[in-house]
Design a protein around this motif. Sequence first.
Motif: not given
Lengths: 345, 246, 586
Positions: C245, C292, C296-297, C300
């Motif tokens: 990610v 992380m 993701l905020q 992404r």
Amino acid sequence: MDLQIALLLGQDGITNGAIYALLSLALVLVFAVTRVIFIPQGEFVAFGALTLASFQAGKTPGTLWLLLGAGFVVAIVDLVVAWRRRKWRRVPAILGWNLVYPALMAGLILSIEPSKWPLLAQISLALALVVPLGPMMYRLAFQPLAEAPVLVLLIVSVAVHLVLVGLGLVFFGAEGSRAASFSDVSLDIGEFSITGQTLAVVLTSGVLIVVLYQFFGRSLYGKALRATAINRTGARLMGISTVMAGKLSFLLAAGIGALSGILIAPITTVYYDTGFLIGLKGFVGAIIGGLASYPVAAVGAVAVGLLESYSSFYASAFKEVIVFTLIIPMLLWRSLTTRHVEEES
Amino acid sequence: MGAVEPILVVEDLCVGYGKVEALHHVGIVVEPGQIVTVIGPNGAGKTTMLATVMGLLSRSRGTVRFLGENLKDYAVEEMVARGMNLVPESRALFGEMSVEENLQLGAFMRHRLGHRDHLETMAWVFEIFPRLKERRDQLAFTLSGGERQMLAVGRALMAKPKLLMLDEPSLGLAPLIVREIFRVIADLKQTGVAILLVEQNARAALQVADYGYVLETGEVSLAGPARELIDDPRVIESYLGLGGKH
Amino acid sequence: MTPRRVLALFLCLVALAPLVLSEFYVTLLNYIGLSALVALGLVLLTGVGGLTSFGQAAFVGLGAYTSAYLATVFALSPWLTLAAGMVVTAVVALLLGWMTLRLSGHYLPLGTIAWGISLYFLFGNLEFLGGHTGLGGIPVVSLLGFELKDGRDFYFLIWVVLLGAVWLTQNLLDSREGRAIRALKGGVLMAEAMGVDTARSKIVIFLIAALFASVSGWLYVHLQRFVNPTPFGLHIGIEYLFMAVVGGAASVWGAVVGAGVITVLKQWLQDLLPQLFGASGNFEVIVFGVLMVVVLQRAREGLWPMLSQWMPVHSSRRQVPIADFLNKQCSFGGSELILEVRDVTKRFGGLMANNQMSLSVRAGEVMALIGPNGAGKSTMFNCISGVDGPTSGDVFFRGVSIVGLDARRIARRGMSRTFQHVRLLPAMTVIENVAIGAHLRGHRGITASMLHLERAEENSLLAEAARQVERVGLKDFMFEAAGSLALGQQRLLEVARALASNPCLLLLDEPAAGLRYLEKQALAELLRRLRDDGMAILLVEHDMDFVMGLADRVVVMEFGEKIAEGLPEEVQRNPAVLQAYLGGVA
């Protein structure tokens, strides 16, 4: 195994099962309202237990620093948003909840000696420290992602879990602790005795479940949470904000988690990372309930407790393997019985 | 007009999904006590427009003035608090809750703002839709299509809105029920609430409305007093293809 | 610099690294390579396919333990145990996949957490695997008589395997099977309607990801020559996901970047943080977790898209290959009956969405199904296309009943459709989207795709897609991202996609909605030409103008029933139709 042992194991299983049931209810609630699979639930259990144990040991609990720190960060983030949108009316509430309240708690705990206080006061104080961390967590980690897919929320959830475990190690250290027993009473039925702690756990869980049931069935805010779970857009159109529903459900989940931790604190030695496995067992229950049905989740969780207890007798080394492998047939059963309407989550 | 401030003024509204623009420079005005209707074919952007005004979607440009206040960056809840309510096309009912609970939740924002009059309001809603009173303990998903629409409108009325926005209230309903819904819409006008009505059922909508807009491929193609639009050949044409182009 | 040169430079750096770097950095690069291989599987699984696994570390463990056990106890060659490990992993992955993949969404990752824990405890509690102490004395891998004893020797093996896996993955994604896999994220319903077996695609990527992990475990165990359960725990599984990610789960290089960043960061934090906190422990997880959440905020897509902005690595094909024509599955002749719907009734609970509906479509005919919103047209459409079966009644397609068949099997028989709410893959180019429509006209499988042995067929598919793109007038947008088109163009793209399957019957669900006047004219013109070629067309439409100018026959629905049927002019004058359309309550 004779009857004596069977009953003893059953008692253990039901005690643990009651805790798993509470946790599974919180997990279903949080998922239904926010679509977050609440992996950090276990950390609230650990923090609740460790905070109470710290009070009793005459130490300042690490959760106090956590509350001060989290409050500070939330205040900064919220103030920036308020400044950008010119919503000055929100400032007093932001300062009050995130800076003043933690400061007051710090003043209170540092000025008195909680170890000398009665048990109920210690418990209340522990809850007052741990529970506000729930909404703060929602604000920082999940609120900016309210529209994100379930999978993204799940990954964030796992990330938050790791952060909290790490912080737990920083603030509580690697040693485990155990709180004093709530009562030394035990109920003797023939040769079999039920300990006071078991009774306390089962009774508290039962009362809490009834209270939650009333909350969701009767109060306007309980109904608002249900409404959000049923139809998010519909709820927003009633003025039920996603943020409010999210914070409220995290508040309840944190409360349930911390209280569960407090209940088990005298039964077992709790370490900074103990919560995770406990929370996951609640999950097995929640999944049995399809992350949707409260009663099925609770019954499933009790079954998990019993299975765990009896398997620890027959194959103690493989206790965890058995409990977590159980989830696979459960998922299979779910997958065969639910007609899945495929579309993007 | 003129002296009285309009309830809602939408100007130059543009909305895009990604690079695709769904609304282009749409302007709409709703005066106090008026029923204003927006008609147009599927995919014209009617629902998008309502959702944007309500704050469910964000706009790429344009202004929204509600009750004289120019609103920039707002959430749905703030609009509900100010007195704007939307009954969406999907109805968005709380299916596993009773009729009464659905109505109670309609007054959620009023309750939050300190009003404690939901029982009187509910009595008023039951007066408008007696059928809901009969079914007050029934779960919403067990209702028939017409009853659902009544509940959706009734639930919005629980908020005592200043502007009520209805998205395709006649969708999928039998003629008799459609007639009843439109009768209620006409009656509601008497209570002073302004209504913004989005409809496919052009003739029925124009019959109750004071003013109408025709929205086509994201743009207002036609606007005028409802009474004039109803006989406008261009409206009939765009709906029935009777224009004799072939 | 061309993309090719960037790649060549990177490969040179990789090849030269062990010759100039110290032992410490070579070891670090070894670990980056091992992790990147696992993360690569997650790119395929999570980033491309939209499925998430926290349990990849368990598959690494399966590969590692199988090899360790067989190599020490039975003294088998590591190359044999590699195969054995992959077989074991494949069997377990197929079993787990079969059980959990049919549930999409959150159950799979939850399941992976559960088996991640189970397998970890199992490794630690099985006597023959050495329990928590583990197994030692694992033999060295020898290659062509050369023993890979130390990290510097092993480096090349790891990176050759990793780069090979990157190559295979990239090939796979750039193929017919790859398009099917890329459709899993957000396009399942569409892909099934185009004949893609999405369940199979899911299993395939799950299996590939597990095998990459297993090979990584084999490399690990023969590099370390020792194994215990610790590196296969759940938290390591989570770390692999973080790598994918953070690096950028949508790109194969994201796995390498992510593995690099997280491995180096971990190394650095493990030195720094314990000093800072004055205690020992895995404090780096705090930083990883926060990192992380922020990624993701805020971003992404991860780091790779940001990095690749600064490098000329985008090599999108801009040319349509010249290739052989595809075989046609439908040839038209005469005016045979293509579709016949007989007395179809569909109930949803108490609601009668379709009541005794009948209609038919012949080859070389445009049949329009019209009616107000909520009349049951979409339900009818779903009954025909296999999205949802009828409660009673029958549907015959080319003379055979298709009731009970799913959308995929119906597509196979020569029916293709468009969707009312456009369903395309916005990030993919127009030509690739259209090529999904031609899925059933290709046959080469996963292995051929990974090795790019299917280029002839692939070229034919793309050429066919290009032909259809031109046909609907989107030639100028051939290599644009589908998501950047206007709504009207997206609808035309859907028509092209449906045509790419060379259907006998074309189902169009409100094709003119949202189109401008000229676009409608062009679409009508195209449909007329298709009809004249002998295709049968059934369209659901609201726009009466469009319908009346185009349709040969019209069926009008209201409240789930047929209220009129006939030539357009007849229907237009029918009072019941006027009432239904113009409404009016007076």
